[in-house]
Design an enzyme around this catalytic site. Structure first.
Site, PDB file in Angstrom:
ATOM      1  N   ARG A   1       6.571  -4.826  11.215  1.00 51.98           N
ATOM      2  CA  ARG A   1       6.488  -5.527   9.930  1.00 51.98           C
ATOM      3  C   ARG A   1       5.516  -4.829   8.984  1.00 51.98           C
ATOM      4  O   ARG A   1       5.785  -4.700   7.785  1.00 51.98           O
ATOM      5  CB  ARG A   1       6.088  -6.983  10.164  1.00 51.98           C
ATOM      6  CG  ARG A   1       7.229  -7.789  10.756  1.00 51.98           C
ATOM      7  CD  ARG A   1       6.849  -9.180  11.194  1.00 51.98           C
ATOM      8  NE  ARG A   1       8.036  -9.889  11.658  1.00 51.98           N
ATOM      9  CZ  ARG A   1       8.047 -11.119  12.139  1.00 51.98           C
ATOM     10  NH1 ARG A   1       6.908 -11.797  12.219  1.00 51.98           N
ATOM     11  NH2 ARG A   1       9.166 -11.682  12.532  1.00 51.98           N
TER      12      ARG A   1
ATOM     13  N   TYR B   1      15.377  -6.708   7.149  1.00 57.61           N
ATOM     14  CA  TYR B   1      15.158  -6.480   8.583  1.00 57.61           C
ATOM     15  C   TYR B   1      13.701  -6.700   8.997  1.00 57.61           C
ATOM     16  O   TYR B   1      12.832  -6.902   8.163  1.00 57.61           O
ATOM     17  CB  TYR B   1      15.690  -5.131   9.050  1.00 57.61           C
ATOM     18  CG  TYR B   1      15.103  -3.839   8.528  1.00 57.61           C
ATOM     19  CD1 TYR B   1      13.905  -3.767   7.842  1.00 57.61           C
ATOM     20  CD2 TYR B   1      15.776  -2.641   8.766  1.00 57.61           C
ATOM     21  CE1 TYR B   1      13.390  -2.562   7.409  1.00 57.61           C
ATOM     22  CE2 TYR B   1      15.270  -1.418   8.336  1.00 57.61           C
ATOM     23  CZ  TYR B   1      14.090  -1.387   7.656  1.00 57.61           C
ATOM     24  OH  TYR B   1      13.591  -0.178   7.227  1.00 57.61           O
ATOM     25  N   GLU B   2      13.492  -6.721  10.306  1.00 54.32           N
ATOM     26  CA  GLU B   2      12.196  -7.034  10.925  1.00 54.32           C
ATOM     27  C   GLU B   2      11.694  -8.420  10.513  1.00 54.32           C
ATOM     28  O   GLU B   2      10.506  -8.635  10.275  1.00 54.32           O
ATOM     29  CB  GLU B   2      11.149  -5.963  10.595  1.00 54.32           C
ATOM     30  CG  GLU B   2      11.525  -4.563  11.001  1.00 54.32           C
ATOM     31  CD  GLU B   2      11.929  -4.444  12.457  1.00 54.32           C
ATOM     32  OE1 GLU B   2      11.573  -5.320  13.261  1.00 54.32           O
ATOM     33  OE2 GLU B   2      12.625  -3.478  12.797  1.00 54.32           O
ATOM     34  N   GLY B   3      12.605  -9.355  10.428  1.00 58.57           N
ATOM     35  CA  GLY B   3      12.272 -10.709   9.983  1.00 58.57           C
ATOM     36  C   GLY B   3      12.453 -10.786   8.487  1.00 58.57           C
ATOM     37  O   GLY B   3      11.683 -10.177   7.737  1.00 58.57           O
TER      38      GLY B   3
ATOM     39  N   GLN C   1       9.023 -14.422   6.902  1.00 55.93           N
ATOM     40  CA  GLN C   1       7.617 -14.073   6.673  1.00 55.93           C
ATOM     41  C   GLN C   1       6.903 -15.205   5.928  1.00 55.93           C
ATOM     42  O   GLN C   1       5.752 -15.541   6.228  1.00 55.93           O
ATOM     43  CB  GLN C   1       7.505 -12.776   5.868  1.00 55.93           C
ATOM     44  CG  GLN C   1       8.242 -11.586   6.440  1.00 55.93           C
ATOM     45  CD  GLN C   1       7.886 -11.304   7.870  1.00 55.93           C
ATOM     46  OE1 GLN C   1       6.706 -11.303   8.250  1.00 55.93           O
ATOM     47  NE2 GLN C   1       8.890 -11.064   8.707  1.00 55.93           N
TER      48      GLN C   1
END
Length: 613
Positions: free
Chosen positions: A303, A449-451, A456
């Site tokens: 992240r 992507y990556e959450g 977040q």
């Protein structure tokens, strides 16, 4: 335009200002655990990074975008030049810069690694997906694996002999990781038979490394539902013996590669594990049902990495637009707008172009300051560990708080900076003769992507604000408060600092509003407003750090004359901070009012009322 042409630029003076003048990296150098690093070494690395970025990675950026990745006989072929760039990257030692000396690392401060990553990603973000994920996977195994796994897998991944991935997402689940159906069945020898499908796997296969080590979330037979029942497995493309020698294929197949909007040089794969019932994996650390906890080791790294990617592309787009604006002549000066015979001027002379450029500069430099602030917290936490645990905990707490902000704000604003860069270029920016249209396409994935950035935002309001009883958040506000108290009467920056104070008060009141919703049972209002709050808190942090840098710049500038180059550099720092404080921070106050109004129209509209089609 030639087939392979570098278009990447970086402002090394700006990087040096952050590490040496604003955030005090010198305080940590030449002392444990960074005893081998001094100011000269840091400057040399920055210079050499820029050289490598422009000479090796930059020329391959448009090549990767045009050629894309290809799936041939079940194997991914990366664009021309990528395997050679991988080899050069590892031979030069760039991936081991901040790594552990046990595995050939150089033990550099994380802050230096961050700036190296920015330049490399700015030059070629699609290529850097491969070594970036490999490093994250290696670090996870290094931190969570057994000694045998560290030697067997992590050592070779750090060295670039093998690549690595993270495999979470499944076709039916998307971001709902707990709904994973990939299974793991225990075998008599302590290994597990893995079966399942994972999608959107970056670097799922490539021809840069001899083996790919997949970190796969799967559910052991009989484990409970949801994320608590997931375990993490090391699943290599080729089986590996105790000495690290490659064996037979491990029934890990690439079903397809995605055809994407951007980052086309990065292979985004659909991975099939155990299609022939022959895929074998080992538990990370030999511990079951700890998959999500272990994976967060890599996810938090990723992240922050996405935030760096966003910064990198935004920075490249801004400098490209600036160069074009200085060169492109169109129209007359506003002072001669009625004179058709007036000479044509560079478009940087036009007020609206200047507004866009200064807005881009402020965002890029503010986001960079935010990321360096986070990395300095990491380095100070490392340096203070075991010496001053209270201060180390403070710094680590700020890392936790700032991580979702860095990921979300940097990635959101990256796309918007690229959008403005295209606008500066005009019609030329819409064409692939110039790099900014690729930057825009490449950058869109960062908020997903990556959450996703909504995840977040939920992490920020649902977990991070109240972490340690709210202590981390209180310390964040206290740090800003100290700066406001010291600078609110400053002759140059005072008015801007007062805007910062108003923004801080607005963010604080909004945080209490969330607390009221939690306690009052109005939970639907939390996700409805979480994104807005994250943006508010991000803008507060960026405004603070820009003004802090401006105060340092103003002091340094006062000792110079206007014929010195640094005078203009420091003036740029001041004007960017003032612009942000006068044009962005007042919006934080307005957003707090909107949040407090508690509008529920998005919740109250019937599904059928969105459209009649």
């Amino acid at each position: 335009m030639s087939q392979a042409q570098n278009r990447y630029k970086a402002d090394l003076r700006e990087l040096q200002f952050l590490v040496f003048e604003q955030f005090g990296l010198r305080d940590l150098l030449s002392k444990e655990p960074f005893a081998a690093w001094g100011e000269d070494e840091v400057r040399m690395v920055l210079d050499e990074t820029y050289k490598f970025a422009t000479e090796v990675l930059g020329p391959l950026n448009s090549v990767g975008d045009r050629e894309k990745c290809k799936l041939i006989d079940g194997k991914v072929k990366t664009p021309t030049g990528f395997p050679d760039a991988w080899k050069k990257l590892y031979e030069a030692g760039w991936r081991q810069l901040s790594g552990s000396e046990e595995f050939g690392g150089q033990g550099a401060p994380r802050t230096l690694q961050v700036l190296v990553e920015e330049m490399f990603s700015g030059a070629n973000v699609a290529f850097m997906m491969y070594p970036g994920l490999s490093l994250g996977a290696a670090e996870l195994i290094d931190h969570c694996g057994t000694d045998e796994q560290r030697k067997q897998f992590a050592a070779r991944m750090y060295a670039g002999k093998w690549g690595g991935t993270m495999c979470l997402t499944e076709p039916h689940a998307g971001s709902d990781v707990g709904a994973a159906r990939t299974t793991a069945k225990a075998l008599p020898d302590g290994t597990y038979k893995i079966q399942g499908t994972k999608i959107f796997i970056s670097g799922g296969d490539h021809d840069c490394a001899d083996n790919i080590v997949h970190l796969v979330l799967a559910r052991i037979d009989g484990a409970e539902a949801g994320t608590k029942g997931l375990s993490l497995f090391i699943v290599p493309k080729y089986r590996v013996d105790a000495n690290g020698n490659l064996g037979a294929p491990n029934d890990v197949k690439v079903a397809s590669i995605e055809h994407k909007m951007g980052i086309n040089g990065s292979a985004t794969c659909v991975m099939q594990f155990g299609e022939e019932d022959k895929c074998v994996g080992v538990l990370v650390g030999g511990v079951p049902h700890q998959g999500m906890k272990q994976m967060f080791q890599m996810m938090n790294y990723a992240r922050i990495g996405v935030g760096i990617q966003g910064l990198a592309i935004a920075g490249a787009a801004y400098l490209s637009a600036l160069e074009y604006a200085k060169d492109r002549k169109q129209g007359s000066s506003i002072t001669a707008w009625k004179d058709p015979t007036a000479p044509r001027v560079a478009i940087i002379d036009h007020p609206d172009v200047r507004r866009m450029l200064l807005g881009m500069k402020a965002k890029v430099e503010g986001i960079r300051a935010l990321i360096v602030k986070l990395s300095m917290h990491q380095d100070r936490a490392t340096a203070l560990g075991g010496k001053n645990d209270e201060q180390a905990a403070y710094h680590q707490g700020q890392v936790e708080l700032l991580t979702p902000i860095v990921k979300a704000y940097a990635s959101d604003q990256s796309f918007r900076v690229c959008e403005d860069a295209i606008q500066v270029y005009g019609g030329a920016g819409y064409c692939n003769d110039y790099p900014v249209e690729q930057y825009l396409r490449d950058s869109k994935i960062f908020s997903i992507y990556e959450g996703t950035n909504h995840i977040q935002a939920l992490d920020l309001v649902g977990r991070k604000l109240g972490q340690a009883g709210g202590k981390h958040t209180q310390e964040f506000f206290a740090d800003i408060g100290k700066f406001v108290s010291a600078k609110q009467e400053d002759a140059v920056l005072g008015a801007s600092v007062k805007n910062l104070a108003k923004a801080q008060e607005a963010v604080g009141s909004a945080a209490f509003q969330f607390l009221g919703w939690f306690k009052g049972g109005e939970m639907a209002k939390v996700p409805l407003n979480a994104n807005r709050f994250l943006e508010m808190m991000s803008e507060l942090a960026v405004g603070w750090l820009l003004l802090e840098g401006a105060a340092i710049a103003a002091d340094a500038q006062s000792k110079l004359t206007k014929d010195q180059k640094d005078w203009f550099f420091y003036e740029g720092k001041k004007q960017a901070a003032i612009f942000y404080a006068q044009n962005v921070l007042p919006e934080v106050v307005a957003k707090a009012k909107m949040l407090g109004n508690g509008d529920k129209s998005a919740l109250e509209i019937p599904d059928e009322a969105f459209a009649t089609v």
